[in-house]
Design a protein around this motif. Sequence first.
Motif, mmCIF file in Angstrom:
data_model
loop_
_atom_site.group_PDB
_atom_site.id
_atom_site.type_symbol
_atom_site.label_atom_id
_atom_site.label_comp_id
_atom_site.label_asym_id
_atom_site.label_seq_id
_atom_site.Cartn_x
_atom_site.Cartn_y
_atom_site.Cartn_z
ATOM 1 N N ARG A 11 62.077 -2.806 36.165
ATOM 2 C CA ARG A 11 60.823 -3.492 36.487
ATOM 3 C C ARG A 11 59.658 -2.513 36.551
ATOM 4 N NH1 ARG A 11 63.083 -7.552 41.263
ATOM 5 N NH2 ARG A 11 63.974 -9.144 39.868
ATOM 6 N N LEU A 12 59.902 -1.343 37.149
ATOM 7 C CA LEU A 12 58.865 -0.324 37.213
ATOM 8 C C LEU A 12 58.448 0.094 35.812
ATOM 9 C CD1 LEU A 12 60.108 2.023 40.106
ATOM 10 C CD2 LEU A 12 58.118 0.512 40.148
ATOM 11 N N ARG A 14 58.663 -1.596 32.995
ATOM 12 C CA ARG A 14 57.926 -2.659 32.290
ATOM 13 C C ARG A 14 56.507 -2.797 32.843
ATOM 14 N NH1 ARG A 14 61.359 -4.734 28.824
ATOM 15 N NH2 ARG A 14 63.570 -4.831 29.324
ATOM 16 N N LEU A 15 56.367 -2.691 34.150
ATOM 17 C CA LEU A 15 55.031 -2.716 34.746
ATOM 18 C C LEU A 15 54.202 -1.536 34.251
ATOM 19 C CD1 LEU A 15 52.994 -3.875 36.779
ATOM 20 C CD2 LEU A 15 54.139 -2.533 38.564
ATOM 21 N N ALA A 18 52.902 -2.054 30.717
ATOM 22 C CA ALA A 18 51.791 -3.016 30.735
ATOM 23 C C ALA A 18 50.499 -2.345 31.183
ATOM 24 C CB ALA A 18 52.127 -4.188 31.652
ATOM 25 N N ALA A 19 50.565 -1.528 32.241
ATOM 26 C CA ALA A 19 49.366 -0.843 32.744
ATOM 27 C C ALA A 19 48.831 0.137 31.715
ATOM 28 C CB ALA A 19 49.692 -0.118 34.047
ATOM 29 N N LEU A 64 46.037 -2.659 41.067
ATOM 30 C CA LEU A 64 47.226 -3.090 40.325
ATOM 31 C C LEU A 64 47.523 -2.133 39.171
ATOM 32 C CD1 LEU A 64 46.695 -6.971 40.115
ATOM 33 C CD2 LEU A 64 48.134 -5.692 41.708
ATOM 34 N N GLY A 68 50.757 0.254 38.440
ATOM 35 C CA GLY A 68 51.428 0.267 37.150
ATOM 36 C C GLY A 68 51.520 1.665 36.555
ATOM 37 N N SER A 71 54.062 3.569 38.347
ATOM 38 C CA SER A 71 55.379 3.086 37.919
ATOM 39 C C SER A 71 55.782 3.729 36.597
ATOM 40 C CB SER A 71 55.353 1.563 37.775
ATOM 41 O OG SER A 71 55.067 0.934 39.006
ATOM 42 N N TYR A 72 54.808 3.827 35.683
ATOM 43 C CA TYR A 72 55.095 4.436 34.388
ATOM 44 C C TYR A 72 55.461 5.911 34.568
ATOM 45 C CZ TYR A 72 54.607 5.763 29.487
ATOM 46 O OH TYR A 72 54.854 6.235 28.224
ATOM 47 N N ALA A 259 56.414 -3.697 27.160
ATOM 48 C CA ALA A 259 56.629 -4.204 28.516
ATOM 49 C C ALA A 259 57.547 -5.425 28.511
ATOM 50 C CB ALA A 259 55.291 -4.549 29.163
#
Length: 267
Positions: A11-12, A14-15, A18-19, A64, A68, A71-72, A259
């Motif tokens: 999940r991290l 994929r987030l 996206a970011a 947000l 993200g 997370s990446y 993502a």
Amino acid sequence: MRQKASLWIERLARLGYAAKGIVYGIVGVLALQAALGTGGKTTDTQGALTTIVTQPFGKFLLSLVAIGLLSYALWRFVEALKDPENKGTDVKGLASRAGSAVSGLIYAGLALSAVKIVLGSRSAGSGNSTADSTARLMAQPFGQWLVGTVGAFILGMGLYHFYKAYSAKFRKDLKLSQMSNTQETWAVRLGRFGLAARGVVLGITGIFLIQAARQSNPQEARGLSGALDALAQQPYGPLLLGIVALGLIAYGTYMGVQARFRRIVTG
């Protein structure tokens, strides 16, 4: 517990993709507007953060994006340390894992910049941060050689992006079985165009760093915004800038595809 941990890592990741896509998409849109003469500007990833915070609910949106980006960064560190895709410990594998670690550091720094902007303690995209960083590196022992080596590495990364765009081997990273034929076709097109555009700006950035090392002048160094400026100043500059800007938008969109459909191995 291990399955839950793996799920959270996925999940991290994929987030994070996206970011990253949002940031590059904004850089591309602003550059395209500049090329078309409808406003906009050539900027870098930190400049994109400033653009986000000036929008309605900007601080919330940037928060947000910061999560993200962090997370990446964490996902890239997992790739470097745990080696979930079995890159190995030979020269090629270690180089790939080192690249993941460097990427993690870069995006952790970008996430920190986003947090500082949200807190109002700094403004991104002002000055030539690339020249400042180059000056600090050049002040070290063998600084010119270090800057030249970094420039050669970035230039090599640019050439590698061209190779990835040409070979389309990135297809193996996607869950093609979950994609329609149309989705697959467009994912490959976006990936190729986006990787080629990023290869252009990385190549120009690397050349500027090599030039800075040769002349022992940190002010010769330029980052993403400087590379886009250099394109705009060439013959047919607006056309060149517009093409690369569209490519960066394609790259940002492709990160969105990653993502959703990337094959993420967590262990």
